[in-house]
Design an enzyme around this catalytic site. Structure first.
Site, PDB file in Angstrom:
ATOM      1  N   GLU A 195       8.002  59.302  64.133  1.00 58.68           N
ATOM      2  CA  GLU A 195       8.163  58.578  62.855  1.00 58.68           C
ATOM      3  C   GLU A 195       7.317  59.239  61.768  1.00 58.68           C
ATOM      4  O   GLU A 195       7.713  59.324  60.611  1.00 58.68           O
ATOM      5  CB  GLU A 195       7.738  57.116  63.004  1.00 58.68           C
ATOM      6  N   THR A 233      12.925  56.447  53.915  1.00 61.26           N
ATOM      7  CA  THR A 233      11.795  55.545  54.156  1.00 61.26           C
ATOM      8  C   THR A 233      10.575  55.968  53.340  1.00 61.26           C
ATOM      9  O   THR A 233       9.872  55.133  52.769  1.00 61.26           O
ATOM     10  CB  THR A 233      11.440  55.513  55.651  1.00 61.26           C
TER      11      THR A 233
END
Ligand SMILES: Nc1ncnc2c1ncn2[C@@H]1O[C@H](COP(=O)(O)OP(=O)(O)OP(=O)(O)O)[C@@H](O)[C@H]1O
Ligand SMILES: N[C@@H](CCO)C(=O)O
Length: 309
Positions: free
Chosen positions: A131, A184
């Site tokens: 991530e 994101t």
């Protein structure tokens, strides 16, 4: 064992009031990773399908292989030779945990190929490294549920304290992905760093209410608690027709509706599959009225998470 295939599901992170601390897995879609041992040292990406050539082929830059390199380093394994094929079955920048699905499928496949030296919980910090390469932050609310399955709560990041809680059997998720993209990294950049005491109190109440509603199978409490007064007001401006779509979901059977992860996908929770489907069709209609194509997924909460195929 010289080759392994692993699947990791899409996930809904934040779940309205739980920014960075709530997430759950759905049944489909998800990414598939194939890893095959090779004599030549080094982990290489042999092929990626479904990304329209957009993802990095450099193993140091792709979430699917970064996690493998971190795992090998942690285990003190040098010169390990493997080639990786990644099948992307989810759009990028979707809000469905696309980079997380790659990271989880990759680390689960490598762990299996090495004879499972680590447990699923122990694999979490490695998946979070995926991530980090994708979104610049090691949040666990996509990789956690994709790896562990179910509805995940992250009580603490330092030290990492993450666990699953029970959910009602008849709880269904609708995920509607409008044909737009939000990274994101960008969606985190626009967030304020300060929160008022009033909003903190409201958000804490909803967090407590959502956990209690899920654990008590109190569908009304679940619906009342799916309110985000901190993140959604800022990020919803990035999603065209957000308010109209959210209202349509709730007027057509959903208990509550909000942004999935960092968006642009929106999710709704409903009691029963019929309500979930009805809410999803109403959400898609509102996007369509604005000329925005979308895809819909309806699923129970996936209690298993990543799997070896
Ligand atoms: N295997 C991968 N799959 C997806 N994105 C990857 C991968 N490896 C690196 N990335 C990078 O991460 C970026 C996408 O991450 P981002 O978090 O913005 O969206 P997402 O993971 O697709 O969806 P979500 O918003 O649910 O997290 C891509 O632009 C890409 O540069
Ligand atoms: N909690 C993360 C999830 C991203 O999918 C965020 O909202 O930035």
């Amino acid at each position: 064992m010289n080759s392994i295939r692993a699947f990791a599901p899409a996930t809904v992170a934040n779940v309205a009031c739980g920014f960075d601390i709530f997430g759950f897995a759905i049944e489909a879609p998800g990414d598939v990773v194939e890893i095959r041992r090779r004599d030549e040292p080094g982990v290489v990406i042999k092929e990626i399908t479904g990304d329209e050539g957009r993802l990095p082929r450099n193993a140091e830059k792709n979430a699917v292989t970064v996690v493998m390199l971190h795992l090998l380093k942690h285990l003190g394994i040098k010169d390990f030779g493997a080639e990786v094929v990644l099948h992307k079955n989810m759009p990028l920048g979707s809000g469905m945990g696309s980079s997380a699905a790659s990271a989880v499928a990759g680390v689960v496949a490598m762990n299996e190929l090495l004879g499972n030296p680590l447990s699923r919980q122990e694999l979490l910090p490695f998946a979070m490294e995926g991530e980090k390469i994708a979104s610049g932050s090691a949040h666990a609310d996509n990789v956690g549920p994709s790896l562990l399955g179910g509805f995940v709560v992250i009580r603490s990041y330092n030290p990492l304290d993450i666990f699953t809680i029970p959910v009602p059997d008849d709880l269904y998720c609708t995920l509607v992905h409008p044909d737009i993209e939000i990274n994101t990294k960008d969606a985190r950049f626009i967030l304020r760093s300060e929160v008022s005491l009033k909003n903190t109190i409201a958000q804490m109440g909803n967090v407590a209410g959502l956990v209690a509603g899920l654990m008590k199978s109190d569908y009304e409490l679940i619906g009342r608690s799916m309110v985000d007064v901190i993140i959604e007001p800022v990020r919803s401006i990035l999603i065209p027709e957000f308010n109209v779509v959210k209202l349509a979901a709730i007027e057509n059977g959903a208990l509550g509706c909000s942004i999935s992860g960092s968006g642009p996908s929106m999710f709704a929770l409903s009691k029963g599959k019929a309500n979930a489907e009805s809410a999803g069709l109403a959400m898609q209609q509102k996007f369509a009225d604005a000329g925005i194509e979308s895809s819909m997924h309806v699923s129970a909460i996936n209690k298993n998470g990543a799997a070896i195929l």
